[in-house]
Design a protein around this motif. Structure first.
Motif, PDB file in Angstrom:
ATOM      1  N   ARG A 146       0.829  -1.192   0.000  1.00  0.00           N
ATOM      2  CA  ARG A 146       0.000   0.000   0.000  1.00  0.00           C
ATOM      3  C   ARG A 146       0.871   1.251   0.000  1.00  0.00           C
ATOM      4  O   ARG A 146       2.002   1.233   0.460  1.00  0.00           O
ATOM      5  CB  ARG A 146      -0.912   0.006   1.239  1.00  0.00           C
ATOM      6  CG  ARG A 146      -2.170  -0.741   1.029  1.00  0.00           C
ATOM      7  CD  ARG A 146      -2.981  -0.769   2.287  1.00  0.00           C
ATOM      8  NE  ARG A 146      -2.300  -1.548   3.303  1.00  0.00           N
ATOM      9  CZ  ARG A 146      -2.345  -1.271   4.576  1.00  0.00           C
ATOM     10  NH1 ARG A 146      -3.015  -0.241   5.001  1.00  0.00           N
ATOM     11  NH2 ARG A 146      -1.719  -2.035   5.442  1.00  0.00           N
ATOM     12  N   ALA A 171      -0.777   5.830   3.388  1.00  0.00           N
ATOM     13  CA  ALA A 171      -1.694   5.133   4.289  1.00  0.00           C
ATOM     14  C   ALA A 171      -1.070   4.958   5.653  1.00  0.00           C
ATOM     15  O   ALA A 171      -1.714   5.143   6.682  1.00  0.00           O
ATOM     16  CB  ALA A 171      -2.061   3.767   3.699  1.00  0.00           C
ATOM     17  N   VAL A 172       0.201   4.576   5.657  1.00  0.00           N
ATOM     18  CA  VAL A 172       0.899   4.422   6.932  1.00  0.00           C
ATOM     19  C   VAL A 172       1.021   5.754   7.636  1.00  0.00           C
ATOM     20  O   VAL A 172       0.819   5.868   8.845  1.00  0.00           O
ATOM     21  CB  VAL A 172       2.292   3.801   6.712  1.00  0.00           C
ATOM     22  CG1 VAL A 172       3.033   3.672   8.034  1.00  0.00           C
ATOM     23  CG2 VAL A 172       2.179   2.435   6.038  1.00  0.00           C
ATOM     24  N   THR A 211      -0.963   8.251   7.430  1.00  0.00           N
ATOM     25  CA  THR A 211      -2.267   8.624   7.978  1.00  0.00           C
ATOM     26  C   THR A 211      -2.501   7.961   9.312  1.00  0.00           C
ATOM     27  O   THR A 211      -2.964   8.580  10.265  1.00  0.00           O
ATOM     28  CB  THR A 211      -3.390   8.229   6.999  1.00  0.00           C
ATOM     29  OG1 THR A 211      -3.182   8.905   5.761  1.00  0.00           O
ATOM     30  CG2 THR A 211      -4.748   8.602   7.550  1.00  0.00           C
ATOM     31  N   VAL A 212      -2.188   6.673   9.389  1.00  0.00           N
ATOM     32  CA  VAL A 212      -2.378   5.952  10.642  1.00  0.00           C
ATOM     33  C   VAL A 212      -1.473   6.514  11.721  1.00  0.00           C
ATOM     34  O   VAL A 212      -1.882   6.696  12.865  1.00  0.00           O
ATOM     35  CB  VAL A 212      -2.108   4.440  10.444  1.00  0.00           C
ATOM     36  CG1 VAL A 212      -2.169   3.718  11.775  1.00  0.00           C
ATOM     37  CG2 VAL A 212      -3.125   3.846   9.488  1.00  0.00           C
ATOM     38  N   ALA A 239      -7.291  -4.088   5.796  1.00  0.00           N
ATOM     39  CA  ALA A 239      -6.310  -3.298   5.062  1.00  0.00           C
ATOM     40  C   ALA A 239      -6.669  -3.374   3.584  1.00  0.00           C
ATOM     41  O   ALA A 239      -7.173  -4.392   3.101  1.00  0.00           O
ATOM     42  CB  ALA A 239      -4.912  -3.863   5.299  1.00  0.00           C
ATOM     43  N   ALA A 254      -1.750  -1.109   8.905  1.00  0.00           N
ATOM     44  CA  ALA A 254      -0.844  -0.389   8.015  1.00  0.00           C
ATOM     45  C   ALA A 254       0.451  -1.146   7.768  1.00  0.00           C
ATOM     46  O   ALA A 254       0.972  -1.147   6.654  1.00  0.00           O
ATOM     47  CB  ALA A 254      -0.529   0.991   8.607  1.00  0.00           C
ATOM     48  N   ASN A 255       0.973  -1.817   8.794  1.00  0.00           N
ATOM     49  CA  ASN A 255       2.287  -2.462   8.631  1.00  0.00           C
ATOM     50  C   ASN A 255       2.211  -3.951   8.314  1.00  0.00           C
ATOM     51  O   ASN A 255       3.228  -4.625   8.228  1.00  0.00           O
ATOM     52  CB  ASN A 255       3.172  -2.221   9.864  1.00  0.00           C
ATOM     53  CG  ASN A 255       2.620  -2.849  11.144  1.00  0.00           C
ATOM     54  OD1 ASN A 255       1.850  -3.811  11.096  1.00  0.00           O
ATOM     55  ND2 ASN A 255       3.005  -2.292  12.285  1.00  0.00           N
ATOM     56  N   GLU A 308      -7.007   6.268   5.503  1.00  0.00           N
ATOM     57  CA  GLU A 308      -6.585   5.789   4.191  1.00  0.00           C
ATOM     58  C   GLU A 308      -6.009   4.374   4.315  1.00  0.00           C
ATOM     59  O   GLU A 308      -5.408   4.013   5.321  1.00  0.00           O
ATOM     60  CB  GLU A 308      -5.534   6.741   3.614  1.00  0.00           C
ATOM     61  CG  GLU A 308      -5.157   6.443   2.177  1.00  0.00           C
ATOM     62  CD  GLU A 308      -4.152   7.431   1.626  1.00  0.00           C
ATOM     63  OE1 GLU A 308      -3.627   7.177   0.523  1.00  0.00           O
ATOM     64  OE2 GLU A 308      -3.893   8.446   2.304  1.00  0.00           O
ATOM     65  N   GLY A 309      -6.202   3.590   3.275  1.00  0.00           N
ATOM     66  CA  GLY A 309      -5.637   2.250   3.277  1.00  0.00           C
ATOM     67  C   GLY A 309      -6.498   1.221   3.964  1.00  0.00           C
ATOM     68  O   GLY A 309      -6.022   0.134   4.311  1.00  0.00           O
ATOM     69  N   THR A 310      -7.797   1.532   4.171  1.00  0.00           N
ATOM     70  CA  THR A 310      -8.710   0.575   4.797  1.00  0.00           C
ATOM     71  C   THR A 310      -9.961   0.431   3.945  1.00  0.00           C
ATOM     72  O   THR A 310     -10.291   1.307   3.144  1.00  0.00           O
ATOM     73  CB  THR A 310      -9.130   1.016   6.212  1.00  0.00           C
ATOM     74  OG1 THR A 310      -9.862   2.247   6.132  1.00  0.00           O
ATOM     75  CG2 THR A 310      -7.910   1.201   7.111  1.00  0.00           C
TER      76      THR A 310
END
Length: 310
Positions: free
Chosen positions: A8, A12-13, A15-16, A161, A223-224, A245-247
Motif C-alpha cells: 500500500r 496510508a501508513v 495517515t495511521v 487493510a 498499516a504495517n 486511508e488504506g482501509t
C-alpha cells in the motif's frame, strides 16, 4: 498469502501514524489543525431542554443531588471516533453528544469517570457508577446482570487493510485464515471464540486473533501488515473507512442494540429510555446522528432490555 503483492502507499501508513499521534498528543500545536478539520463541531446539544415529567422519574436522591455518575472508557485523540475522542482536551463524539443531550432532558449534570471496557459493567453492578456507556451491545448474558436503555443499533463487522485480497465478508467463515484484531471482553471476542470451529467445518484454516484494548495499535497493525482485519462495531468501522486511508469495510455479520447500562432493576433505565425517546420526538436525536454522519444506526424508539440476538 492473503494480501495483494503490491504494498500500500506510504501515505496510508502516514495517515495511521497521524491518528496515533493525535491519540497521544491531542492538544499539541503540531496536530491541532489536522485534528479539528475532519471533526464536526456544530452544537447539537445546547438547545435541548429539560422535561420535568421525565426528570421526576429519577430517584429522589439523584434529583436532589442534580448529578449522574457515568462510567466510560478514556478515549484520547481521534482513533475511536465517531463514538468518542478528545480534541484540545475536550471530549467529542456521538456518545458524548448523546449522553449530554440525555442529561439535559433529565435536568442533571454529568460526572464522567473513566474505567476500562471490562470493568465498567461490574462497577455499575456494585454501584460505583450509576450509568455505564461504552457502546455496550445488549446480550442475553449481560441482561441477566444489568439493564439496558437503548440508544442506537450497531453491528459486528470487518475492516480490512486495502491490500487484503478479501473484498466482502458477510459470514464469519469468510475471514477464516486471516489475522484478526479485536478488543478483549467484547461481543467480538465472544463470537470469535465460540465460532472458531466453523472454519474447520468449512474446510478452512482457523483465524488468528490479536487482542488490543485500544484501537490505535490495530490501525498501525493494518498499516504495517501485522493485522489483516479489524473485527469491531460497524458504526465505527464505516467511519474509519472514510477517515483512515488504506482501509476498506468488508461488511457485517450481525447487529446488536446498544444502550446505556444501569444496575438491575434500577429506575434509571426507564428514565434514560424515556429521555432518548424525548430526543427522538423533538428531532434532536436525528441532528446528533446527522452531525456524525451515521444516520443508518438510529433507532425508531428506545426500549429497556431489548430482545437479544445472542
Amino acid at each position: 498469502m492473503f494480501r495483494h503483492p503490491l504494498a500500500r502507499p506510504l501515505a496510508a501508513v502516514a495517515t495511521v501514524i497521524t491518528v496515533l499521534t493525535l491519540g497521544a498528543c491531542g492538544s499539541s500545536d503540531a496536530t491541532t489543525d489536522e485534528a479539528t478539520t475532519a471533526i464536526p463541531t456544530q452544537d447539537v446539544v445546547s438547545s435541548v431542554t429539560a422535561d420535568p415529567a421525565i426528570r421526576n422519574e429519577l430517584p429522589a436522591e439523584i434529583r436532589a443531588a442534580g448529578t449522574l455518575t457515568v462510567g466510560t472508557p478514556p478515549q484520547p485523540g481521534t482513533s475511536q471516533l465517531p463514538h468518542g475522542g478528545q480534541v484540545n482536551g475536550k471530549d467529542v463524539g456521538l456518545d458524548v453528544d448523546l449522553r449530554n443531550a440525555v442529561a439535559k432532558v433529565l435536568g442533571v449534570r454529568l460526572t464522567v469517570e473513566n474505567g476500562t471496557f471490562a470493568t465498567i459493567l461490574p462497577a455499575v453492578e456494585n454501584g460505583k457508577y450509576q450509568v455505564g456507556q461504552a457502546n455496550f451491545g445488549a446480550t442475553r448474558a449481560r441482561e441477566q446482570v444489568v439493564d439496558f436503555a437503548t440508544y442506537l443499533n450497531d453491528g459486528q463487522g470487518f475492516l480490512a487493510a486495502s491490500d487484503v485480497v478479501l473484498d466482502k465478508a458477510t459470514s464469519i467463515t469468510d475471514v477464516c485464515g486471516y489475522t484478526i484484531a479485536t478488543t478483549p471482553g467484547s461481543t467480538f471476542q465472544t463470537l470469535l471464540s465460540s465460532q472458531v470451529g466453523k472454519c474447520a467445518a468449512a474446510g478452512k484454516k482457523p483465524w488468528t486473533v490479536q487482542y488490543f484494548a485500544d484501537t490505535a495499535p490495530i490501525f498501525l497493525g493494518l498499516a504495517n501488515g501485522k493485522v489483516d482485519i479489524y473485527f469491531g462495531p460497524t458504526l465505527s468501522l464505516k467511519y474509519d473507512e472514510k477517515h483512515i486511508e488504506g482501509t476498506k469495510f468488508l461488511g457485517q455479520i450481525s447487529s446488536t442494540p446498544v444502550g446505556f447500562v444501569t444496575a438491575k432493576g434500577s429506575p434509571l433505565a426507564p428514565a434514560l429510555s424515556d429521555a432518548v425517546n424525548k430526543l427522538i420526538e423533538t428531532g434532536d436525536y436525528a441532528k446528533i446522528f446527522a452531525k456524525w454522519d451515521v444516520p443508518d444506526t438510529k433507532i425508531d424508539r428506545s426500549v429497556v432490555n431489548p430482545p437479544t440476538t445472542f
